[in-house]
Design an enzyme around this catalytic site. Structure first.
Site, PDB file in Angstrom:
ATOM      1  N   SER A   1       0.864  -1.180   0.000  1.00  0.00           N
ATOM      2  CA  SER A   1       0.000   0.000   0.000  1.00  0.00           C
ATOM      3  C   SER A   1       0.897   1.225   0.000  1.00  0.00           C
ATOM      4  O   SER A   1       2.085   1.141   0.354  1.00  0.00           O
ATOM      5  CB  SER A   1      -0.884   0.003   1.254  1.00  0.00           C
ATOM      6  OG  SER A   1      -1.520   1.251   1.450  1.00  0.00           O
TER       7      SER A   1
ATOM      8  N   TYR B   1      -3.386  -1.206  10.101  1.00  0.00           N
ATOM      9  CA  TYR B   1      -3.327  -1.377   8.651  1.00  0.00           C
ATOM     10  C   TYR B   1      -1.998  -0.869   8.115  1.00  0.00           C
ATOM     11  O   TYR B   1      -1.327  -1.551   7.324  1.00  0.00           O
ATOM     12  CB  TYR B   1      -4.489  -0.640   7.992  1.00  0.00           C
ATOM     13  CG  TYR B   1      -4.553  -0.811   6.496  1.00  0.00           C
ATOM     14  CD1 TYR B   1      -5.179  -1.913   5.935  1.00  0.00           C
ATOM     15  CD2 TYR B   1      -3.975   0.131   5.644  1.00  0.00           C
ATOM     16  CE1 TYR B   1      -5.240  -2.079   4.550  1.00  0.00           C
ATOM     17  CE2 TYR B   1      -4.021  -0.027   4.263  1.00  0.00           C
ATOM     18  CZ  TYR B   1      -4.650  -1.132   3.730  1.00  0.00           C
ATOM     19  OH  TYR B   1      -4.694  -1.294   2.364  1.00  0.00           O
TER      20      TYR B   1
END
Length: 232
Positions: A124, A137
């Protein structure tokens, strides 16, 4: 015919990647947390229910494959509204996003080795940036980047390449609360040089490339696919 396994391939980015490989003539197997008959992904050879937190089930799933040409790890979750700051939720996110990816990589190792295959993990842009809203996350995706590099080194002698895609702001169910928040969405689009949200289909070309002979000398790479977000 290539055998491609997409973990977390029943929705969103994983589904788009699975269908792209199927469109190239690959035998594609997807997994999801939901029952196979509830999966919406089209054109694949197999749909399988799999919880990446369960090491025994993961091992049993991969035992069915004698060889795997491409393993794509897309299973992931994010918890909002500050919930990731609690130890229990933090650990749960890490267990799915990071530990789950490692479980699948390790369980698939022999099948990947047999095929001289490759792994594509899902990192990400938060592999590079922190997040004040989603610490678990963000930490998990930072871990994915380092796991990818580490496995690339460890498995190179087995003929296995290991890379990761680092998507930016992609419009999926996972980001629906942000796309529906007009003010926050405008901020994110304004920070993105290409001036729009990404689509799951924007990730498919880079995935196909990393699995292709054109990427034969590419391993340990974390490839941003973020419309230039990380360039600022």
């Amino acid at each position: 015919m290539k055998t491609v396994v997409v973990i977390g391939g029943s929705t969103g980015i994983g589904s788009a990647i699975a269908q792209a490989f199927a469109g190239q003539g690959a035998e594609v197997h997807v997994t999801g947390i939901e029952a196979p008959d509830a999966m919406q992904v089209q054109g694949v050879a197999g749909r399988h229910q799999l919880d990446v937190r369960n090491e025994r089930d993961v091992a049993r799933f991969f035992e069915a494959f004698s060889h795997i040409d491409v393993l794509i790890n897309c299973a992931g979750v994010i918890q909002r509204e500050g919930r990731e700051f609690t130890p229990e939720v933090f650990a749960g996110v890490i267990d799915i996003n990071l530990n789950g990816t490692q479980r699948c990589c390790q369980a698939a190792h022999q099948a990947l080795k047999a095929a001289g295959g490759c792994v594509i993990n899902t990192a990400s842009m938060l592999s590079f940036f922190g997040s004040g809203h989603a610490p678990a996350y963000s930490a998990s995706k930072g871990g994915i980047a380092q796991l990818t590099r580490s496995l690339a080194i460890a498995w190179a002698t087995d003929g296995i390449r290991v890379n990761a895609l680092a998507p930016g702001w992609i419009a999926t169910d996972l980001t629906s609360t942000l796309t529906q928040d007009t003010e926050r969405s405008a901020e994110l689009v304004g920070r993105t040089p290409m001036g729009r949200w990404g689509k799951p289909d924007d990730i498919t070309g880079p995935a196909l490339f990393l699995a292709s002979p054109g990427a034969a000398f590419v391993t340990g790479a974390i490839l941003p696919v973020d419309g230039g977000y990380s360039a600022r």
